[in-house]
Design an enzyme around this catalytic site. Structure first.
Site, short mmCIF file in Angstrom:
data_model
loop_
_atom_site.label_atom_id
_atom_site.label_comp_id
_atom_site.label_asym_id
_atom_site.label_seq_id
_atom_site.Cartn_x
_atom_site.Cartn_y
_atom_site.Cartn_z
N GLU A 68 0.81 -1.21 0.00
CA GLU A 68 0.00 0.00 0.00
C GLU A 68 0.85 1.27 0.00
OE1 GLU A 68 -2.61 -3.30 1.38
OE2 GLU A 68 -0.57 -2.64 1.85
N HIS A 137 -10.86 -5.92 9.41
CA HIS A 137 -11.48 -5.71 8.11
C HIS A 137 -12.90 -5.15 8.22
CE1 HIS A 137 -8.31 -8.63 7.20
NE2 HIS A 137 -8.41 -8.30 5.93
#
Length: 340
Positions: A68, A137
């Site tokens: 990322e 998540h």
């Protein structure tokens, strides 16, 4: 907004509305491209880029390695060079590994350069729980991004808003964080509630940042919320209508800029405020909305309530997750307490 929605009978899911806006912007300008994990062949794990690869090819719809920091940094560089990247961070929970690129580069480089460069990029990411994917998540973290200056923050709750906000985000010369709730996308394996699938005009249009939308008018209590909980608040309002309680539901749509005028006007009318937020209770959106309301309408307020996630990691077990994530019954109970 109502007039635009009434002008078409075509209904889209939120994911299709987002893709339609992205595709239109990519057709209009070669500077617009998409990059992220599983955005090409897979079409985004929540269908956020479904079909774009077939239309635009791999040069403009790019899968990236699981790094990322690297691809968010690449998007920042591309934006500073004059392009308009859309970078998808698969889950908002992953922001921690690339926060320097987001907060210290994407958000601040225009300021740090004295205005010599702009960073016209969209950071698109999935938020929210309700499908038992555990603590890493399932967060929303709206307040985290809204708290850090330099980024605009948008949160659609319907397909109409999703398309208009996406057009506005891509065209904006500042970095925009576009937070979509995975439960609202309308994908087959994760059924959406009633409401996010709406009429969507085929023509391009924008939803202006900083304009909240009163999704339901009422006289007795103001409910301020965003994302998934717009629909849960509307369900609660319909239930309470049978009890003679008339709730107004305000969908913020954007956190930065924040439409305090609409909140103030509604609170002055009803005298009661309930803020509903899937983010954590402390130091977040719920406290900020209440603070803004008390600053501008203290004399009109008879009572306030917060309905939020507790300050604890989100459980994996489905019954426990349902317990901590506010539902329509929790919202209705908070409203009843104020009315009582």
């Amino acid at each position: 907004m109502a007039q635009a929605q009434e002008a078409t009978e075509r209904e889209l899911t939120m994911s299709r509305a987002m893709v339609e806006a992205i595709a239109a912007e990519m057709e209009a300008s070669d500077d617009v491209f998409v990059m992220g994990e599983d955005v090409a062949d897979y079409g985004g794990i929540f269908d956020s880029t479904d079909g774009l690869l077939e239309e635009f090819g791999r040069d403009r719809v790019m899968d990236v390695p699981i790094s990322e920091t690297s691809f968010i940094g690449a998007a920042v560089g591309a934006a500073q060079a004059g392009m308009r990247p859309i970078a998808e961070l698969m889950f908002v929970d992953f922001f921690g590994v690339c926060m320097d690129q987001i907060y210290n580069q994407m958000a601040k480089n225009t300021y740090m350069s004295g205005g010599a460069v702009n960073v016209p990029m969209v950071l698109m990411t999935a938020v929210g729980g309700t499908y038992n994917d555990a603590a890493q998540h399932s967060q929303t973290l709206y307040g985290t991004f809204a708290h850090l200056p330099g980024m605009k923050v948008v949160v659609p709750s319907t397909a109409y808003d999703a398309k208009g906000l996406m057009h506005a985000a891509i065209r904006d010369d500042d970095p925009v964080v576009y937070l979509f709730h995975k439960r609202l996308m309308g994908i087959g394996w994760m059924p959406a509630p009633e409401g996010p699938k709406t009429p969507v005009p085929e023509d391009d249009y924008t939803v202006e940042f900083g304009e909240a939308d009163v999704k339901r008018e009422g006289e007795d209590v103001t409910v301020v919320t965003l994302g998934l909980h717009v629909h849960r608040a509307l369900a609660a309002a319909e239930e309470l209508a049978d009890e003679g309680i008339d709730a107004e539901v305000v969908d913020l749509r954007t956190l930065v800029p924040l439409d305090t005028d609409t909140v103030e006007s509604s609170v002055k009318k009803t005298g009661r405020l309930v803020v509903v937020d899937e983010d954590y209770r402390s130091f977040g959106v719920s406290g900020e909305i209440i603070a803004q309301a008390t600053e501008c309408a203290l004399d009109d307020l008879e009572g306030v309530r917060r309905v939020t996630m507790p300050d604890a990691p989100i459980p994996y077990a489905r019954p426990l997750e349902r317990e901590v994530n506010p539902d329509a019954d929790d919202i209705a109970d908070a409203i009843r307490e104020l009315q009582g």
